[in-house]
Each structure stands twice: as C-alpha cells, then as structure tokens.
Write a protein that holds these residues in place. Structure first.
Motif: not given
Length: 200
Positions: A22-51
C-alpha cells in the motif's frame, strides 16, 4: 547475524506474491495524479517477467527449486495465472479511472518467441478490456525481435492493442536504418507516420 537487526520484509510473512504494498501504491497514486495535472500520459508496465516467486511456482501451484520463465508466463487455470488476474483486477480498481494512463503493458521486453508470452499478454488484454470501464489500451514489448507472423498478425492474439520492439544498437538499430525490421511489413503511408518514412 545482522548486528543492526534489519527487518528485510515489510510484512512479517514471506508471502510477497500475495501482498499489494500500500505504501508503494500510494506513491503511484501521487505519480499518476501529477501526470494528470501536467498532461502526461503513462504506459505502465504492470509486471516483471523475472519475478522470482512466480518463476518458481509450477502449474500445480507448488514451489520448485528451478526457476522457469514459463511458470511466469502462466497457462490459464494455474496458480500464477490466478495471481496475475488478481493483480490485474487490483490495478483496474486502483488506477483504471485515470485518463493519464495511456496503456497497461504486460511486461517489459518479454521473450519474443515464446507463445506462452503471447497467450498471457493477450489474456491480460482480454481481462482489462472486459473489466476496465475506461478501456485502456493493453500492450507488451519484446527485447530483440518483433514476431509478426507468430504474434502480431496471428488472430489468436487479437486482443492486444499494440506491441513494441525495443531496438538498440546491439540489435541492429544504428539510427540510420532499420534493415533488421525487413522481415515484416512497415506502414509507410505518410498519413500514418509521424517522423517520416523508416529507411529499410
């Protein structure tokens, strides 16, 4: 034997494959919110093949000593596929609302000639298209080749919206030509290209 008695786990159990930090998810909430405010569009990689954990869970759901990337590129009905679907559901619920997310990428630089990669990425696309009310695009990427006949032009994987090849000097991209791409058709229609025609 750590004199500082450092706690290496954020959770007291070693079940990181079941934990949404949840701490990491909260940090991503902030990144996504900042992107929304600044007109930035993100391609989010959702997993790691070598997990590590998911490379060590076999189709029956048991931990195995020998890692296998095909465990990660899990078949339908396996424990790892269930874990992946639970994660896909979480990212839709947490961030699916955002117009700053251009697309969700299954993994970064996956195996270009592994049919299990194609099937898993297509399954994620199908899942997100079904459950994401914003219908974000879904993609995957490859590290050295673009499997056109096997993947992109194959109707079995039609749920993927786009895919990309990460090209480096070591894969033949020297900034002057794209000769290594000649194995598949390039769209050279001026209306469909942005930076001019590729040279082949």
């Amino acid at each position: 034997d750590d004199a500082a008695r450092t706690n290496l786990l954020a959770d007291g159990a070693a079940d990181a494959h079941l934990l949404y930090d949840q701490a990491a998810a909260h940090r991503w909430d902030g990144i996504i919110s900042s992107a929304e405010k600044n007109g930035v569009y993100l391609k989010l990689v959702v997993d790691e093949k070598n997990e590590w954990i998911r490379n060590h869970i076999n189709a029956a759901g048991a931990f195995v000593e020998e890692a296998d990337n095909n465990n990660f590129y899990a078949a339908p009905g396996t424990k790892v596929r269930w874990l992946q679907q639970a994660w896909w559901r979480y990212i839709i619920a947490r961030w699916g609302y955002s117009t700053a997310i251009h697309s969700f990428e299954y993994i970064n630089e996956g195996d270009p000639y592994n049919g299990n990669h194609y099937e898993a990425a297509n399954s994620m696309a199908r899942y997100i298209h079904r459950w994401d009310p914003s219908r974000h695009l879904v993609t995957t990427s490859f590290w050295h080749s673009f499997p056109n006949k096997e993947f992109w032009s194959n109707p079995r994987y039609a749920d993927i919206d786009y895919a990309d090849l990460h090209a480096y000097v070591t894969t033949g991209w020297d900034g002057k030509n794209a000769a290594f791409l000649s194995a598949f058709a390039l769209d050279t229609t001026p209306a469909n290209t942005r930076a001019g025609l590729p040279s082949v």
